[in-house]
Write an enzyme that holds these catalytic residues in place. Structure first.
Site: not given
Ligand code: 13P
Length: 249
Positions: A9-11, A94, A96, A166, A172, A212, A233-234
């Site tokens: 997920n590149w956000k 998600h 967020e 998640e 994050g 993470s 994510g990251g």
């Molecule tokens: P991180 O891997 O940065 O913790 O993010 C997880 C995420 O929200 C994937 O959708």
């Protein structure tokens, strides 16, 4: 037997040129990968990335979509527009979206049903806040989000749904749920699916872990019986960190 499903997920990161460079690297480096892969770039890079990964073993995902098909919805992106770009999968619910943009289970469920109606696959995200975990409510929150997110989804359509667990406190933050804690929630969610859709559907549904995930912890997480992949994510923003996760041993 469930096959592993590793998604990035590149956000809200990357210009088209940056997204194209990463997509090219991933297409080349994951060519011999054994698992199912997906990248979900930001809306503006979907077409660019889609053209690069076409015909590869990487699916094209979007990070969200509107709950309506079309109409007067300024700033929203519709399922029809996503399909027009070749999107195959959409991430919905998600944390967020839930917590920063106040999407509730009713809205998320509307999106889930609309995506499935139009033939997309769905990654439905669920997960508790730290305060909810500390209050012993993690299972309860995940159960509610799973049941409400899938309200009205038929047994046939649930075959196109992946659940992503998640825990919000792990996203994050560098804090990962222990493989044991994550597996316990995954098993619990699988039980929720079994009660609603039967044991066979529950055995088939893939449940990804997100929060993470890094090259250093991917293998331990994936070794757990109920963890069928990762939503990253990251670490998905660079081939150097995503490829080792995608090729975990
Ligand atoms: P991180 O891997 O940065 O913790 O993010 C997880 C995420 O929200 C994937 O959708």
């Amino acid at each position: 037997m469930r096959n592993y499903y590793i998604a990035g997920n590149w956000k809200m990161h990357k210009t088209r040129a940056e997204a194209a460079a990463l997509a090219q690297d991933l297409t080349a480096q994951l060519k011999d990968g054994k698992h199912q892969y997906l990248v979900a770039p930001t809306f503006t890079a979907l077409e660019t990335v889609g053209a690069i990964i076409k015909g590869s073993n990487i699916l094209l995902g979007a990070q969200n979509m509107a709950s309506e098909e079309q109409g007067a919805h300024t700033g929203e992106v519709s399922v029809l527009q996503l399909k027009d770009l070749g999107v195959q999968v959409v991430i919905l619910g998600h944390s967020e979206r839930r917590h920063t943009y106040k999407e509730d289970d009713v809205l998320i469920n509307k999106k889930v049903r609309l995506a499935l109606k139009h033939g997309l696959e769905v990654i439905l995200c669920v997960g508790e806040l730290l305060a909810e975990r500390e209050a012993g409510k993690a299972e309860n929150i995940c159960e509610t989000q799973t049941i409400q997110g899938l309200q009205g989804v038929t047994a046939e359509d649930v075959a196109r749904v992946t659940i992503a667990y998640e825990p919000v406190w792990a996203i994050g933050t560098g804090k990962t749920a222990t493989p044991e804690d994550a597996d316990a929630i995954h098993a619990y969610i699988r039980g929720v699916i079994a009660r609603r859709y039967g044991v066979e559907a529950a055995q088939k549904i893939r449940i990804q872990y997100g929060g993470s995930v890094k090259p250093e912890n991917a293998a331990q997480l994936m070794a757990k019986e109920n963890i069928d992949g990762a939503l990253v994510g990251g670490a998905a923003l660079k081939a150097d960190t995503f490829v080792p996760i995608a090729k975990f041993q």
